[in-house]
Design a protein around this motif. Structure first.
Motif, PDB file in Angstrom:
ATOM      1  N   ARG A 257       0.822  -1.202   0.000  1.00 56.38           N
ATOM      2  CA  ARG A 257       0.000   0.000   0.000  1.00 56.38           C
ATOM      3  C   ARG A 257       0.857   1.253   0.000  1.00 56.38           C
ATOM      4  N   LYS A 258       0.497   2.185  -0.866  1.00 54.03           N
ATOM      5  CA  LYS A 258       1.243   3.420  -1.010  1.00 54.03           C
ATOM      6  C   LYS A 258       0.524   4.618  -0.406  1.00 54.03           C
ATOM      7  N   TYR A 259      -0.828   4.582  -0.413  1.00 57.59           N
ATOM      8  CA  TYR A 259      -1.608   5.733   0.035  1.00 57.59           C
ATOM      9  C   TYR A 259      -2.376   5.388   1.310  1.00 57.59           C
ATOM     10  N   ASN A 260      -2.330   6.309   2.279  1.00 62.04           N
ATOM     11  CA  ASN A 260      -3.029   6.100   3.541  1.00 62.04           C
ATOM     12  C   ASN A 260      -4.457   6.608   3.524  1.00 62.04           C
ATOM     13  N   GLY A 261      -4.808   7.423   2.555  1.00 59.22           N
ATOM     14  CA  GLY A 261      -6.151   7.972   2.480  1.00 59.22           C
ATOM     15  C   GLY A 261      -6.247   8.989   1.368  1.00 59.22           C
ATOM     16  N   VAL A 262      -7.384   9.672   1.310  1.00 57.02           N
ATOM     17  CA  VAL A 262      -7.645  10.617   0.223  1.00 57.02           C
ATOM     18  C   VAL A 262      -6.623  11.752   0.214  1.00 57.02           C
ATOM     19  N   LEU A 263      -6.430  12.417   1.360  1.00 59.70           N
ATOM     20  CA  LEU A 263      -5.517  13.557   1.418  1.00 59.70           C
ATOM     21  C   LEU A 263      -4.084  13.132   1.116  1.00 59.70           C
TER      22      LEU A 263
END
Length: 324
Positions: free
Chosen positions: A271-277
């Motif tokens: 996983r590269k992104y923790n969330g939208v922001l």
């Protein structure tokens, strides 16, 4: 006058016909759009089309098609049924008559509520569709495609033990997901039920204003293209109004759609992104502001035939079903 129960069934059946037609028409370009948004390695839309065809044949454009087709009945029933019920309820509360023609403010409110409700079913459907679309063989990954990320991600995926590789490559260069149901069960097993709603926040940012920019332009264009105020729109007018509304909606929704696609294509094990922001900031930092308009041309082209087909098939089938 047809009863509310009959109207709900008419909307359900008409939504199935229109939705199924639009999915078949738009899925090849939807696959191109997803590849452009979630990954890199393609110079432009034409290069993406040629690469997919050369590496995966025509079948590559239809990856993930079975799941949208299987779920299109429920999804379009939700969208069109909810929109029409919300519009009637708003007219009843504001004017005391649900049969009164809705104004633009009424259509806007009903559209935004529809966008809010649609995510409950649309997020899991979109997630599975994108995970299936993003699958590719090891040779394709090495030659022309990788998820938007570092080279170390690709090396880690290649070196990982069998059964722990990323979304795109599995043991022997085959596909990780055998089909939609296997994809759903794999996501739930690894990420739990919340995993099916990964990217849901970005989808809300896309669909709440997106549906307003879908139904409102459609209503405006239909009125403008009618012969007079009392006549029904001609099928050609419906087709044109639906196509223009689809292009407007999809182009303006592209930035949020890019974020949603990246979050949904993001592999669980790498996983590269923790969330939208975090996705927005990382994408901007590594690829600049232009990344949020990646796939905009595909969306404009794809949005017209998809929505034109959707609205025309919906309106004509609704008229047909209401005769019985």
């Amino acid at each position: 006058m047809t009863s509310n129960k009959s109207l709900r069934m008419d909307d359900f059946l008409a939504g199935w016909v229109g939705g199924a037609s639009s999915v078949v028409v738009g899925h090849p370009l939807d696959t191109v759009k997803t590849r452009l948004q979630a990954g890199k390695g393609y110079k432009n839309m034409t290069d993406c089309v040629v690469t997919i065809y050369r590496k995966e044949t025509a079948a590559g454009f239809f990856k993930g098609l079975s799941f949208p087709l299987a779920t299109v009945t429920a999804y379009n029933s939700l969208v069109f049924g909810f929109f029409n019920n919300a519009r009637r309820l708003i007219c009843e509360r504001r004017y005391g008559d649900e049969r009164r023609p809705a104004g633009l403010a009424d259509v806007t409110a009903a559209s935004m509520l529809t966008g809010l409700a649609s995510v409950s079913l649309g997020a899991p459907v979109d997630l599975v569709k994108i995970r299936l679309q993003m699958q590719t063989h090891a040779a394709v990954l090495a030659d022309s495609f990788q998820l938007a990320g570092s080279a170390s991600h690709k090396m880690a995926a290649a070196a990982a033990p069998a059964g722990t590789r990323s979304l795109h490559v599995s043991n022997g260069g085959g596909e990780l997901y055998r089909g939609p149901l296997h994809c759903v069960s794999s996501i739930v097993r690894r990420e739990g039920l919340p995993g099916l709603y990964r990217g849901g926040g970005a989808m809300l940012l896309r669909d709440v204003p997106g549906y307003a920019l879908y139904f409102v332009p459609y209503a405006v264009f239909c009125d403008l293209l009618k012969a007079d105020a009392t006549s029904e729109p001609h099928p050609c007018s419906i087709w044109l109004a639906g196509g223009l509304a689809g292009s407007i909606s999809w182009v303006t929704a592209t930035p949020a759609d890019v974020v949603k696609s990246r979050l949904q294509a993001d592999a669980h094990l790498h996983r590269k992104y923790n969330g939208v922001l975090h996705c927005i900031l990382q994408s901007y930092k590594t690829e600049g502001a232009q990344v949020f308009f990646r796939g905009a041309s595909v969306n404009a082209i794809r949005g017209f035939p998809m929505s034109a087909t959707m609205f025309l098939a919906y309106e004509l089938s609704l008229q047909f079903f209401q005769k019985f």
